[in-house]
Design an enzyme around this catalytic site. Sequence first.
Site, PDB file in Angstrom:
ATOM      1  N   HIS A   1       0.854  -1.182   0.000  1.00  0.00           N
ATOM      2  CA  HIS A   1       0.000   0.000   0.000  1.00  0.00           C
ATOM      3  C   HIS A   1       0.887   1.227   0.000  1.00  0.00           C
ATOM      4  CE1 HIS A   1      -3.134   2.853   1.159  1.00  0.00           C
ATOM      5  NE2 HIS A   1      -3.973   1.952   0.699  1.00  0.00           N
TER       6      HIS A   1
ATOM      7  N   ASP B   1      -7.848  -5.722   0.217  1.00  0.00           N
ATOM      8  CA  ASP B   1      -8.309  -6.573  -0.879  1.00  0.00           C
ATOM      9  C   ASP B   1      -7.869  -8.023  -0.761  1.00  0.00           C
ATOM     10  OD1 ASP B   1      -9.653  -4.551  -2.272  1.00  0.00           O
ATOM     11  OD2 ASP B   1      -7.767  -3.774  -3.030  1.00  0.00           O
TER      12      ASP B   1
END
Length: 435
Positions: A312, A370
């Site tokens: 991320h 996710d």
Amino acid sequence: MADTRTATTRTATLLIDGKEVSLPILTPTEGPECLDIRRLYAEADVFTYDPGFTSTAACASTITFIDGDKGILLHRGYPIEQLAEKSHYLELCYLLLYGHLPKAAELEKFETLVTRHTMIHEQMHYFFRGFRRDAHPMATMVGVVGAMSAFYHDSLDINDPRQREIAAFRLIAKMPTIAAMAYKYSIGQPFVYPRNDLDYASNFLHMCFAVPAEPYDVDPTLARALDRIFMLHADHEQNASTSTVRLASSSGANPFACIAAGIACLWGPAHGGANQAALEMLREIGTVDRIPDFIARVKDKSSGQRLMGFGHRVYKNYDPRAKVMKQSADEVLDLLGIKNNPTLQVARELERIALEDDYFVSRKLYPNVDFYSGIILEAMGFPTSMFTPIFALARTVGWISQWQEQIADPQLRIGRPRQLYQGEAQRDYVEVEDR
Ligand code: CMC
């Protein structure tokens, strides 16, 4: 609200070719201080260069805060873990939009208002029918949401706060209807109209899985799990799709056009499309014994293979949403009696290996939201193509809250980045026979 962006006493000094430029330092409630470079070009004739915005705050905001090193996510100051446990999606929508937790009467009124907007204009049904049946539901959503501006003319005036509010209600209320219709259309089943006696998540499940031929009872535990998935995706400060919405809106574009732009951006595999890509990756790996080969492929940069659902831009720690999602995955599979789910086994083992492997540890790559969401959605019966549309419907409130905040900001100017031009210097045109 006072403009805290100018209330600063500290400055930093930049020295360029012997000339001193004083830059105010802006103090946030949380997170790093910001150097205010707004007058840099006027005073020093230089731009700053930051592709990917790794060090640039593109706006001031009061909605969401992330501490990527500590793995903290706050909405209006409240930690996501507490919200996921104690709140529900529509209450979080209220919080994001209005800045405070609603009193009981405020919440009831808000829920009623949103619920009254769940149907879409009947003419839009024909618009759906123009798409190919095998279109990805995200392609359909980009088109249909953009087309809302052709149907709801009475909420297009962005300078009217009441029209903006109605546009917000419409988008939050209609997005599940549009996503469910995109799904129904892709599988050749009749559209199922929304049911206003059901809560937000139950209504979505009903519109996706009911058929006119027989009754469909929504499982309340699954509805609760889906509601939590919506909450975990509701907002994430200035991510790519939210920044897209802000940039589109800075020109004065209408809300439906701006949200359609956000959906288009979200679709990419580096962003919202990662949930579909992550589950496809877990399926491709298939069994635990194939993980080492896969990890070797990821480490080989020439393969172009990334570990989807990992890494991320902001989190350099475990994504707090992934922790809740992992727990939800266990609960949902348990509830559905799905034992020894091979995809979940691969996910768990992949996570364990990756968290010990120096490649991932040194780059601070952790599971993101996710990584586990697809496992839950698949267990609920959603095909992979619906994962990103579900992300889009949940993120709509984040986009619309940030859009509202930006329009209400008296300092709003059109977003217009500069560039480091590295093309040819000025030269004269050459006639075709002389080239
Ligand atoms: N697998 C393997 N290596 C990775 C990964 C990954 N998933 N993510 C980053 N890296 C490596 C990358 O190769 C680079 O290595 P090096 O320093 O040797 O060149 C380093 O880590 C830094 O990567 P980056 O591309 O500079 O990082 P970024 O901040 O630009 O990208 C990201 C962030 C989310 C796009 C990226 O981590 C990624 O592609 N992850 C997989 C896709 C994904 O799961 N996306 C969902 C994000 S969370 C939900 C959302 O925001 O929508």
